[in-house]
Design a protein around this motif. Structure first.
Motif, PDB file in Angstrom:
ATOM      1  N   ILE A 199      50.166  39.200  42.427  1.00 20.36           N
ATOM      2  CA  ILE A 199      48.865  39.754  42.406  1.00 20.36           C
ATOM      3  C   ILE A 199      48.919  41.247  42.610  1.00 20.36           C
ATOM      4  O   ILE A 199      48.534  41.984  41.631  1.00 20.36           O
ATOM      5  CB  ILE A 199      48.007  39.065  43.275  1.00 20.36           C
ATOM      6  CG1 ILE A 199      47.614  37.730  42.833  1.00 20.36           C
ATOM      7  CG2 ILE A 199      46.641  39.657  43.048  1.00 20.36           C
ATOM      8  CD1 ILE A 199      46.750  36.875  43.803  1.00 20.36           C
ATOM      9  N   GLY A 200      49.402  41.563  43.667  1.00 19.05           N
ATOM     10  CA  GLY A 200      49.526  43.125  43.968  1.00 19.05           C
ATOM     11  C   GLY A 200      50.505  43.687  43.019  1.00 19.05           C
ATOM     12  O   GLY A 200      50.077  44.810  42.477  1.00 19.05           O
ATOM     13  N   PRO A 201      51.577  43.324  42.724  1.00 21.29           N
ATOM     14  CA  PRO A 201      52.610  44.043  41.738  1.00 21.29           C
ATOM     15  C   PRO A 201      52.040  43.998  40.495  1.00 21.29           C
ATOM     16  O   PRO A 201      52.310  45.121  39.696  1.00 21.29           O
ATOM     17  CB  PRO A 201      53.850  43.146  41.771  1.00 21.29           C
ATOM     18  CG  PRO A 201      54.056  42.776  43.306  1.00 21.29           C
ATOM     19  CD  PRO A 201      52.563  42.157  43.491  1.00 21.29           C
ATOM     20  N   ALA A 202      51.481  43.105  40.007  1.00 19.60           N
ATOM     21  CA  ALA A 202      50.581  42.898  38.597  1.00 19.60           C
ATOM     22  C   ALA A 202      49.786  43.856  38.490  1.00 19.60           C
ATOM     23  O   ALA A 202      49.474  44.658  37.406  1.00 19.60           O
ATOM     24  CB  ALA A 202      50.150  41.623  38.292  1.00 19.60           C
ATOM     25  N   LEU A 203      49.022  44.181  39.762  1.00 18.89           N
ATOM     26  CA  LEU A 203      47.814  45.034  39.690  1.00 18.89           C
ATOM     27  C   LEU A 203      48.514  46.584  39.574  1.00 18.89           C
ATOM     28  O   LEU A 203      47.789  47.327  38.834  1.00 18.89           O
ATOM     29  CB  LEU A 203      46.802  44.730  40.869  1.00 18.89           C
ATOM     30  CG  LEU A 203      45.535  45.943  40.752  1.00 18.89           C
ATOM     31  CD1 LEU A 203      45.013  45.539  39.790  1.00 18.89           C
ATOM     32  CD2 LEU A 203      44.971  45.285  42.323  1.00 18.89           C
TER      33      LEU A 203
ATOM     34  N   SER B  75      49.481  47.268  36.149  1.00 17.23           N
ATOM     35  CA  SER B  75      48.483  47.562  35.441  1.00 17.23           C
ATOM     36  C   SER B  75      48.117  49.036  35.186  1.00 17.23           C
ATOM     37  O   SER B  75      47.827  49.792  34.413  1.00 17.23           O
ATOM     38  CB  SER B  75      47.382  46.604  35.660  1.00 17.23           C
ATOM     39  OG  SER B  75      47.837  45.197  35.412  1.00 17.23           O
ATOM     40  N   VAL B  76      47.977  49.465  36.539  1.00 13.83           N
ATOM     41  CA  VAL B  76      47.596  50.836  36.914  1.00 13.83           C
ATOM     42  C   VAL B  76      48.559  51.823  36.337  1.00 13.83           C
ATOM     43  O   VAL B  76      48.445  52.907  35.774  1.00 13.83           O
ATOM     44  CB  VAL B  76      47.428  51.086  38.500  1.00 13.83           C
ATOM     45  CG1 VAL B  76      47.197  52.572  38.777  1.00 13.83           C
ATOM     46  CG2 VAL B  76      46.104  50.375  39.021  1.00 13.83           C
TER      47      VAL B  76
ATOM     48  N   ALA C 237      57.117  49.500  39.841  1.00 13.17           N
ATOM     49  CA  ALA C 237      55.940  48.039  39.574  1.00 13.17           C
ATOM     50  C   ALA C 237      56.404  47.287  38.565  1.00 13.17           C
ATOM     51  O   ALA C 237      56.317  46.227  38.743  1.00 13.17           O
ATOM     52  CB  ALA C 237      54.565  48.690  39.605  1.00 13.17           C
ATOM     53  N   TRP C 238      56.614  47.837  37.462  1.00 12.94           N
ATOM     54  CA  TRP C 238      56.900  47.227  36.352  1.00 12.94           C
ATOM     55  C   TRP C 238      58.104  46.200  36.321  1.00 12.94           C
ATOM     56  O   TRP C 238      58.323  45.064  35.960  1.00 12.94           O
ATOM     57  CB  TRP C 238      57.129  48.037  34.937  1.00 12.94           C
ATOM     58  CG  TRP C 238      55.809  49.045  34.883  1.00 12.94           C
ATOM     59  CD1 TRP C 238      54.684  48.457  34.727  1.00 12.94           C
ATOM     60  CD2 TRP C 238      55.939  49.834  33.840  1.00 12.94           C
ATOM     61  NE1 TRP C 238      53.790  49.188  34.147  1.00 12.94           N
ATOM     62  CE2 TRP C 238      54.507  50.426  33.593  1.00 12.94           C
ATOM     63  CE3 TRP C 238      56.738  50.752  33.119  1.00 12.94           C
ATOM     64  CZ2 TRP C 238      53.970  51.663  33.052  1.00 12.94           C
ATOM     65  CZ3 TRP C 238      56.301  51.958  32.576  1.00 12.94           C
ATOM     66  CH2 TRP C 238      55.116  52.513  32.314  1.00 12.94           C
ATOM     67  N   GLY C 239      59.326  46.765  36.719  1.00 10.78           N
ATOM     68  CA  GLY C 239      60.570  46.086  37.058  1.00 10.78           C
ATOM     69  C   GLY C 239      60.438  44.837  38.017  1.00 10.78           C
ATOM     70  O   GLY C 239      60.782  43.829  38.024  1.00 10.78           O
TER      71      GLY C 239
ATOM     72  N   VAL D 285      46.939  41.262  30.969  1.00  7.41           N
ATOM     73  CA  VAL D 285      46.289  42.309  32.004  1.00  7.41           C
ATOM     74  C   VAL D 285      46.992  43.404  31.794  1.00  7.41           C
ATOM     75  O   VAL D 285      46.020  44.582  31.733  1.00  7.41           O
ATOM     76  CB  VAL D 285      46.462  41.794  33.457  1.00  7.41           C
ATOM     77  CG1 VAL D 285      45.780  42.887  34.573  1.00  7.41           C
ATOM     78  CG2 VAL D 285      45.526  40.389  33.606  1.00  7.41           C
ATOM     79  N   VAL D 286      48.221  43.752  31.712  1.00  8.52           N
ATOM     80  CA  VAL D 286      49.004  44.967  31.503  1.00  8.52           C
ATOM     81  C   VAL D 286      48.548  45.483  30.136  1.00  8.52           C
ATOM     82  O   VAL D 286      48.437  46.824  30.104  1.00  8.52           O
ATOM     83  CB  VAL D 286      50.534  44.662  31.769  1.00  8.52           C
ATOM     84  CG1 VAL D 286      51.279  46.314  31.720  1.00  8.52           C
ATOM     85  CG2 VAL D 286      50.770  44.315  33.375  1.00  8.52           C
ATOM     86  N   GLY D 287      48.717  44.860  29.210  1.00 12.63           N
ATOM     87  CA  GLY D 287      48.419  45.159  27.953  1.00 12.63           C
ATOM     88  C   GLY D 287      46.961  45.855  27.714  1.00 12.63           C
ATOM     89  O   GLY D 287      46.739  46.599  26.969  1.00 12.63           O
ATOM     90  N   LEU D 288      46.009  45.054  28.544  1.00 10.96           N
ATOM     91  CA  LEU D 288      44.589  45.319  28.378  1.00 10.96           C
ATOM     92  C   LEU D 288      44.319  46.882  29.326  1.00 10.96           C
ATOM     93  O   LEU D 288      43.639  47.654  28.607  1.00 10.96           O
ATOM     94  CB  LEU D 288      43.921  44.340  29.158  1.00 10.96           C
ATOM     95  CG  LEU D 288      42.372  44.632  29.369  1.00 10.96           C
ATOM     96  CD1 LEU D 288      41.560  44.796  27.748  1.00 10.96           C
ATOM     97  CD2 LEU D 288      41.620  43.661  30.203  1.00 10.96           C
ATOM     98  N   ALA D 289      45.222  46.822  30.219  1.00  8.44           N
ATOM     99  CA  ALA D 289      45.178  48.206  30.852  1.00  8.44           C
ATOM    100  C   ALA D 289      45.728  49.402  30.028  1.00  8.44           C
ATOM    101  O   ALA D 289      45.133  50.478  30.081  1.00  8.44           O
ATOM    102  CB  ALA D 289      46.046  48.315  32.195  1.00  8.44           C
TER     103      ALA D 289
END
Length: 222
Positions: free
Chosen positions: A28-32, A35-36, A130-132, A155-159
């Protein structure tokens, strides 16, 4: 002699999962944070980039460097995040978010081109980490990555898609610095989520694993 029951030969990790399958909430944290990072990559695309150039009195060539200053460190950091994050995902993600916060603030309050490019480079490196790390964690989800990967990717694509829209609207209606200021609380949420999940993992590792049940031994004849 006791015989282990079927299925107990596979050792479970402290999280109650196979060693090759990490808990879903750990991502959750890394994915957020990822996304940022995607949002901050795209937020300077289009009219927002022109607004930055005009506000700081930069030459036209600065548009390319503002984008490259972010993307190049990000690409290089993806490899580091993939290699190191495979073993220490929480530590790498916390470092990545710290760089994201620092770089975002440097960018938001940059008085000139030097501090702006430095802020973009620091932010890009944090985004790459974060991406890696996120990619590695998704790969370690075991069979659950069938639905975790599309969810995280969405989620990343939406950001990434929201970045240019938010940058353009806020640059035209308020100030080009506002998107960078507003994203800092989101980064702090990602930091908190990563720290909490890391603490939970440490607590589970410190707890003694449950002993597998054993078959009752045969009664000895008297």
């Amino acid at each position: 002699m006791t015989t282990p029951l079927p299925g107990t030969a596979k050792q479970l990790s402290a999280d109650g999962l196979r060693p090759d399958a990490r808990p879903v909430w750990l991502v959750i944290g890394p994915a957020l944070a990822a996304s940022v990072g995607a949002f901050l990559l795209a937020v300077t695309v289009g009219p927002a980039l022109t607004a930055i150039q005009r506000a700081l009195g930069l030459p036209a060539s600065a548009k390319l460097w503002i984008f490259v200053a972010y993307l190049l460190p990000a690409v290089l950091a993806v490899l580091a995040g993939t290699l190191v994050g495979r073993r220490w995902p929480t530590a790498v993600t916390l470092s990545a978010i710290t760089l994201l916060v620092l770089g975002t603030l440097l960018t938001a309050f940059a008085p000139g081109s030097g501090s702006l490019l430095l802020g973009r480079a620091v932010t890009g490196f944090g985004a790459g980490l974060a991406w890696g790390t996120t990619a590695v964690l998704v790969a370690q989800m075991g069979a659950r990555r069938v639905w975790v990967a599309p969810l995280v990717g969405g989620v990343v694509g939406l950001a990434l898609c929201l970045g240019p829209v938010a940058g353009t609207l806020l640059a035209q209606t308020a100030n080009w610095r506002l998107p960078f200021v507003l994203v800092v609380p989101v980064e702090m949420v990602a930091l908190l989520a990563t720290a909490v999940s890391g603490i939970v993992v440490l607590i589970r590792r410190a707890s003694p694993p449950a002993q597998p049940p054993t078959a009752p031994s045969a009664m000895k004849p008297s």
